[in-house]
Design a protein around this motif. Structure first.
Motif, short mmCIF file in Angstrom:
data_model
loop_
_atom_site.label_atom_id
_atom_site.label_comp_id
_atom_site.label_asym_id
_atom_site.label_seq_id
_atom_site.Cartn_x
_atom_site.Cartn_y
_atom_site.Cartn_z
N LEU A 25 3.83 -10.44 -13.00
CA LEU A 25 3.24 -9.30 -12.32
C LEU A 25 3.39 -8.05 -13.17
O LEU A 25 4.46 -7.80 -13.74
N ASP A 26 2.32 -7.29 -13.27
CA ASP A 26 2.33 -5.97 -13.90
C ASP A 26 1.96 -4.97 -12.81
O ASP A 26 0.78 -4.67 -12.60
N ILE A 27 2.98 -4.52 -12.09
CA ILE A 27 2.75 -3.63 -10.95
C ILE A 27 2.08 -2.34 -11.39
O ILE A 27 1.18 -1.82 -10.71
N ARG A 28 2.48 -1.81 -12.55
CA ARG A 28 1.87 -0.56 -13.01
C ARG A 28 0.37 -0.71 -13.22
O ARG A 28 -0.41 0.17 -12.87
N PRO A 38 -5.08 -5.74 -6.54
CA PRO A 38 -5.85 -6.35 -7.63
C PRO A 38 -5.51 -5.74 -8.98
O PRO A 38 -5.30 -4.53 -9.10
N GLY A 39 -5.42 -6.61 -9.97
CA GLY A 39 -5.09 -6.16 -11.32
C GLY A 39 -3.64 -6.30 -11.68
O GLY A 39 -3.26 -6.05 -12.82
N SER A 40 -2.82 -6.73 -10.72
CA SER A 40 -1.38 -6.81 -10.98
C SER A 40 -0.95 -8.17 -11.53
O SER A 40 0.11 -8.29 -12.15
N ARG A 41 -1.77 -9.17 -11.35
CA ARG A 41 -1.43 -10.51 -11.82
C ARG A 41 -1.59 -10.58 -13.34
O ARG A 41 -2.55 -10.08 -13.91
N GLY A 50 0.76 -1.25 0.00
CA GLY A 50 0.00 0.00 0.00
C GLY A 50 0.79 1.29 0.00
O GLY A 50 0.25 2.33 0.40
N ILE A 51 2.03 1.29 -0.48
CA ILE A 51 2.82 2.52 -0.44
C ILE A 51 2.17 3.65 -1.23
O ILE A 51 2.16 4.80 -0.78
N VAL A 52 1.58 3.35 -2.38
CA VAL A 52 0.98 4.41 -3.18
C VAL A 52 -0.33 4.90 -2.56
O VAL A 52 -0.60 6.10 -2.49
N ARG A 62 -5.15 0.68 -11.28
CA ARG A 62 -6.45 0.27 -10.75
C ARG A 62 -6.64 0.78 -9.32
O ARG A 62 -7.72 1.26 -8.95
N GLN A 63 -5.59 0.69 -8.51
CA GLN A 63 -5.68 1.16 -7.13
C GLN A 63 -5.91 2.67 -7.08
O GLN A 63 -6.76 3.16 -6.32
N LEU A 64 -5.17 3.41 -7.89
CA LEU A 64 -5.32 4.86 -7.91
C LEU A 64 -6.74 5.25 -8.32
O LEU A 64 -7.35 6.15 -7.71
N MET A 65 -7.27 4.60 -9.31
CA MET A 65 -8.62 4.92 -9.76
C MET A 65 -9.64 4.62 -8.67
O MET A 65 -10.62 5.35 -8.50
N SER A 66 -9.40 3.57 -7.89
CA SER A 66 -10.31 3.25 -6.79
C SER A 66 -10.27 4.32 -5.70
O SER A 66 -11.22 4.45 -4.92
N LEU A 67 -9.19 5.08 -5.65
CA LEU A 67 -9.05 6.16 -4.68
C LEU A 67 -9.58 7.48 -5.20
O LEU A 67 -9.53 8.50 -4.51
#
Length: 231
Positions: free
Chosen positions: A179-182, A166-169, A119-121, A187-192
């Protein structure tokens, strides 16, 4: 916002040539010269650059001025100070630069596999909001990093990271777990509520313009840098 490559510096192999990391075994004089060169290109004094002791944590630190050395044990830094360059060093991990110019808040985060998983970002965005930023105004740039086509990991690791990000696999070009970390971070940023997102698609593992720890082992580090100039 700037992302460096491995070109244009003075370091010798295997750090050739624009290595900006002091912790990888390169000659300290060469690294200092490279950092001086970066400062000259960006038009800021070297002492206005803030670096981190990156340990793959999810720790976010607010900085309000220059530091004597790297900010200890942190993987993201946030500031409201003008002309203070926040720097993140990478060689496959995702460098994340964030800004809300209206609120005058910027951040730089080091999102490796563990940091992104933990959860760093998300924590960086939360700290920016605490300083007055608004998710809908935050602009994010994800820099060159290991791409899903190349970033092969064990099946269990891919599943674990995807559970938390979620979305990184994904599957690699060879059809193996990856893994596609970007992708997970977008996806995480958009959820925020952060939707102004750009991602540099370049793959540090296959693109020899960049340092890659996964490809080369002993190697240098490129940087992502963000700062707010005085008006």
């Amino acid at each position: 916002m700037v992302f460096t490559s491995r070109a244009g510096g003075v370091s010798h192999s295997p750090y050739d040539s624009f290595n900006l990391g002091t912790h990888v075994g390169d000659d300290a004089t060469d690294v200092a010269a490279n950092r001086e060169r970066l400062a000259g290109i960006l038009g800021l004094p070297p002492e206005r650059f803030v670096w981190m002791e990156q340990l793959h944590t999810n720790t976010v630190t607010v900085v309000d001025g220059p530091a004597e050395g790297p900010i200890e044990a942190t993987d993201a830094i946030v500031t409201r100070e003008k002309d203070l360059a926040l720097c993140v060093l990478v060689a496959d991990c995702t460098p994340v630069l964030l800004s809300d110019h209206t609120a005058g808040v910027i951040a730089a985060a080091h999102a490796g596999r563990m940091g992104a998983r933990n959860g760093i970002v998300r924590r960086t965005v939360e700290q920016m909001v605490a300083l007055g930023a608004a998710p809908e105004r935050i602009q994010v740039l994800l820099g060159p990093a290991a791409a899903g086509e190349s970033y092969e990991v064990p099946e269990a690791m891919a599943g674990d990271v995807d559970k938390h990000l979620p979305g990184s696999r994904t599957k690699t070009a060879k059809g193996t777990p990856g893994l596609d970390i970007r992708a997970g971070l977008v996806r995480q940023l958009m959820s925020l509520g952060v939707t102004h997102i750009d991602a540099d698609p370049r793959d540090t593992i296959t693109d020899h313009d960049f340092f890659s720890h996964r490809r080369d082992g002993v190697t240098g580090r490129q940087a992502g840098v963000i700062w707010m100039p005085h008006a």
